[in-house]
Write a protein that holds these residues in place. Structure first.
Motif, mmCIF file in Angstrom:
data_model
loop_
_atom_site.group_PDB
_atom_site.id
_atom_site.type_symbol
_atom_site.label_atom_id
_atom_site.label_comp_id
_atom_site.label_asym_id
_atom_site.label_seq_id
_atom_site.Cartn_x
_atom_site.Cartn_y
_atom_site.Cartn_z
ATOM 1 N N THR A 8 -1.126 12.998 -13.402
ATOM 2 C CA THR A 8 -2.002 13.391 -12.304
ATOM 3 C C THR A 8 -1.411 12.917 -10.912
ATOM 4 O OG1 THR A 8 -3.309 11.325 -12.500
ATOM 5 C CG2 THR A 8 -4.302 13.482 -13.588
ATOM 6 N N GLU A 9 -1.633 13.420 -9.746
ATOM 7 C CA GLU A 9 -1.319 13.053 -8.633
ATOM 8 C C GLU A 9 -2.136 11.480 -8.197
ATOM 9 O OE1 GLU A 9 -1.057 15.466 -5.430
ATOM 10 O OE2 GLU A 9 0.379 16.874 -6.405
ATOM 11 N N THR A 10 -1.629 10.567 -7.598
ATOM 12 C CA THR A 10 -2.377 9.408 -7.174
ATOM 13 C C THR A 10 -2.126 8.968 -5.640
ATOM 14 O OG1 THR A 10 -3.095 7.072 -7.682
ATOM 15 C CG2 THR A 10 -0.693 7.865 -8.139
ATOM 16 N N HIS A 11 -3.133 8.688 -5.169
ATOM 17 C CA HIS A 11 -2.745 8.387 -3.696
ATOM 18 C C HIS A 11 -3.126 6.797 -3.582
ATOM 19 C CE1 HIS A 11 -2.363 12.219 -2.646
ATOM 20 N NE2 HIS A 11 -3.436 12.635 -3.120
ATOM 21 N N GLU A 12 -2.937 5.928 -4.701
ATOM 22 C CA GLU A 12 -3.284 4.670 -4.574
ATOM 23 C C GLU A 12 -2.417 3.794 -3.611
ATOM 24 O OE1 GLU A 12 -3.281 0.766 -7.577
ATOM 25 O OE2 GLU A 12 -3.341 2.756 -8.417
ATOM 26 N N PRO A 13 -2.860 3.021 -2.786
ATOM 27 C CA PRO A 13 -1.951 2.572 -1.540
ATOM 28 C C PRO A 13 -0.973 1.504 -2.171
ATOM 29 C CG PRO A 13 -4.195 1.347 -1.652
ATOM 30 C CD PRO A 13 -4.218 2.714 -2.490
ATOM 31 N N PHE A 14 0.024 1.477 -1.673
ATOM 32 C CA PHE A 14 1.374 0.626 -1.928
ATOM 33 C C PHE A 14 1.148 -0.834 -1.183
ATOM 34 C CE2 PHE A 14 5.572 -1.209 -1.130
ATOM 35 C CZ PHE A 14 5.875 -1.149 -2.282
ATOM 36 N N ASN A 15 1.093 -1.784 -2.052
ATOM 37 C CA ASN A 15 1.080 -3.157 -1.427
ATOM 38 C C ASN A 15 2.686 -3.949 -1.495
ATOM 39 O OD1 ASN A 15 0.372 -5.688 -0.769
ATOM 40 N ND2 ASN A 15 -0.491 -6.348 -2.643
ATOM 41 N N ALA A 16 3.199 -3.826 -0.355
ATOM 42 C CA ALA A 16 4.356 -4.470 -0.219
ATOM 43 C C ALA A 16 4.473 -6.033 -0.430
ATOM 44 C CB ALA A 16 4.967 -4.127 1.303
ATOM 45 N N ASN A 17 3.314 -6.592 -0.649
ATOM 46 C CA ASN A 17 3.198 -8.034 -0.700
ATOM 47 C C ASN A 17 3.042 -8.306 -2.243
ATOM 48 O OD1 ASN A 17 3.654 -8.687 2.099
ATOM 49 N ND2 ASN A 17 1.212 -8.097 2.230
ATOM 50 N N ALA A 18 2.987 -7.453 -3.144
ATOM 51 C CA ALA A 18 2.859 -7.492 -4.373
ATOM 52 C C ALA A 18 4.033 -8.287 -4.991
ATOM 53 C CB ALA A 18 2.652 -6.450 -5.034
ATOM 54 N N SER A 19 4.126 -8.771 -6.092
ATOM 55 C CA SER A 19 5.300 -9.367 -6.863
ATOM 56 C C SER A 19 5.956 -8.386 -7.899
ATOM 57 C CB SER A 19 4.875 -10.649 -7.610
ATOM 58 O OG SER A 19 5.808 -11.122 -8.333
ATOM 59 N N PHE A 20 7.042 -7.865 -7.563
ATOM 60 C CA PHE A 20 7.335 -6.559 -8.495
ATOM 61 C C PHE A 20 8.722 -7.149 -9.308
ATOM 62 C CE2 PHE A 20 5.904 -4.700 -4.384
ATOM 63 C CZ PHE A 20 5.201 -3.658 -4.989
ATOM 64 N N TYR A 21 9.067 -6.321 -10.187
ATOM 65 C CA TYR A 21 9.918 -6.426 -10.998
ATOM 66 C C TYR A 21 11.001 -5.005 -10.697
ATOM 67 C CZ TYR A 21 7.753 -9.551 -14.380
ATOM 68 O OH TYR A 21 7.026 -10.684 -14.852
ATOM 69 N N ALA A 22 12.134 -5.678 -10.039
ATOM 70 C CA ALA A 22 12.983 -4.517 -9.536
ATOM 71 C C ALA A 22 14.042 -4.163 -10.529
ATOM 72 C CB ALA A 22 14.081 -4.955 -8.206
ATOM 73 N N VAL A 23 13.662 -2.846 -10.985
ATOM 74 C CA VAL A 23 14.535 -2.498 -12.427
ATOM 75 C C VAL A 23 15.340 -1.317 -11.608
ATOM 76 C CG1 VAL A 23 14.445 -1.266 -14.456
ATOM 77 C CG2 VAL A 23 12.635 -3.008 -14.010
ATOM 78 N N VAL A 24 16.815 -1.481 -11.954
ATOM 79 C CA VAL A 24 17.711 -0.634 -11.481
ATOM 80 C C VAL A 24 18.835 -0.581 -12.345
ATOM 81 C CG1 VAL A 24 18.621 -2.569 -10.072
ATOM 82 C CG2 VAL A 24 19.035 -0.173 -9.432
ATOM 83 N N GLY A 25 19.253 0.856 -12.444
ATOM 84 C CA GLY A 25 20.423 1.082 -13.387
ATOM 85 C C GLY A 25 21.480 2.265 -12.477
ATOM 86 N N ILE A 26 21.962 1.692 -11.215
ATOM 87 C CA ILE A 26 22.900 2.571 -10.575
ATOM 88 C C ILE A 26 24.202 1.540 -10.177
ATOM 89 C CG2 ILE A 26 20.887 3.649 -9.378
ATOM 90 C CD1 ILE A 26 21.184 1.664 -7.136
ATOM 91 N N GLY A 27 24.988 2.531 -9.600
ATOM 92 C CA GLY A 27 26.461 1.805 -9.317
ATOM 93 C C GLY A 27 26.581 0.611 -8.352
#
Length: 336
Positions: free
Chosen positions: A223-242
């Motif tokens: 489903t679509e969600t419009h939950e607000p994004f919290n830039a101050n949260a603690s994230f795991y930055a997961v990335v598989g790019i060059g």
């Protein structure tokens, strides 16, 4: 850490031990030149497509911003009434090949970047290691004015009329050495033979682009969600790019500073264990990685962790559009 990640880090640091690989670079360079010469002399066959071919590639290994640029060009050409199609090798995909890419195609069948390109543009697209077969499949299904090859700058078996070479101003050319001592696929002299698009925020040339990040959105399979994004949260930055550092720079530009980096090789095939951590802090990732992660969420709908996706858009200078129109007009491809 995998060997691919180790050498990528060494390239980025221009580590001194890379000189030990110089004999391998000489062998690579010699083999590259011999192969190119065979095509130049006509000893190997070059395929000439019945419609103009535009190649978007680079002379370096790793990310240069090529895919967002291609998406931006396709959207622009579609708006101008140009019937454009795209081909790609479909790196890391299982096939069978050649294959048409649909919006519901799976990354393990056609590749992650083709999935992202078609989901973003709905462009006619075919993938496979045999570019001629992909072009023939595409033309048997669609009437096209132009075909863009996603990468393939060094694929001499395919004749092309336009070459755009994306050069990341931040990475530059590293130690300017060929693989594997450096990250050059071919000599920097190649930049003199195509249209070079400088990728950077402070460009020195008129033909330039940069990536503009958008508002992060929540990856949700149902489903679509419009939950607000919290830039101050603690994230795991997961990335598989060059070039993962570009993504980290993007996060910083969005005011996201509290994140742990978790890097995987380019085109990584994700498993659920790759995004399992000791807490339920959210993951933040790229759109290219998201196309690989979404099938996992569909397999495990009860997965409790939020996965946020950062979209980016290629912003090109006016000179890029002018050059594109000039090059296409010379080939008889006109805007409506």
């Amino acid at each position: 850490m995998s060997f691919a990640q180790t050498i990528q880090n060494a390239w980025n640091r221009q580590a001194k031990w890379l000189i030990l690989l110089r004999p391998l670079s000489w062998l690579y360079s010699a083999g590259f030149q011999i192969n190119k010469r065979l095509y130049t002399l006509g000893l190997k066959k070059t395929y000439h497509a019945p419609v103009p071919i535009m190649v978007i590639g680079n002379i370096t290994v790793g990310g240069s911003g090529k895919t967002p640029l291609l998406i931006g060009l396709v959207n622009y050409l579609q708006q101008k009434g140009v019937r454009v199609g795209v081909i790609s090798r479909g790196y890391g995909a299982e096939g069978p090949f050649p294959a048409l890419v649909a919006v519901n195609s799976l990354p393990d069948q056609v590749g992650d970047e083709p999935c992202l390109i078609v989901q973003s543009t709905h462009v006619p697209m075919a993938v496979g290691p045999d570019r001629q077969a992909s072009i023939e499949l595409l033309l048997s299904s669609y009437a096209l004015d132009l075909i863009i090859s996603d990468d393939g700058l060094q694929h001499w078996a395919l004749a092309r009329q336009i070459e755009w070479i994306v050069l990341d101003a931040h990475r530059g050319l590293g130690n300017q050495r060929m693989l594997p001592e450096g990250f050059l696929r071919e000599s920097k002299k190649r930049l003199n033979t195509g249209t070079v698009i400088e990728h950077g925020l402070n460009p020195k040339t008129s033909l330039n682009m940069h990536l503009e990040p958008g508002q992060p959105y929540l990856l949700c399979p149902a489903t679509e969600t419009h939950e607000p994004f919290n830039a101050n949260a603690s994230f795991y930055a997961v990335v598989g790019i060059g070039f993962p550092q570009r993504f980290y720079n993007t996060l910083e530009s969005l005011g996201i500073h509290n994140f742990q980096c978790h890097e995987f090789p380019d085109h990584h095939d994700y498993e659920l264990t790759d995004i399992d951590f000791d807490d339920l802090n959210p993951v933040i990732t790229t759109e290219k990685d998201a196309v690989k992660l979404l099938p996992l969420l569909k397999q495990y709908p009860e997965y409790p962790r939020q996965i946020w996706v950062v979209p980016v858009e290629a912003v090109m200078s006016d000179a890029c559009y002018i050059r594109l129109e000039q090059q296409l007009a010379q080939l008889g491809v006109c805007f409506s």
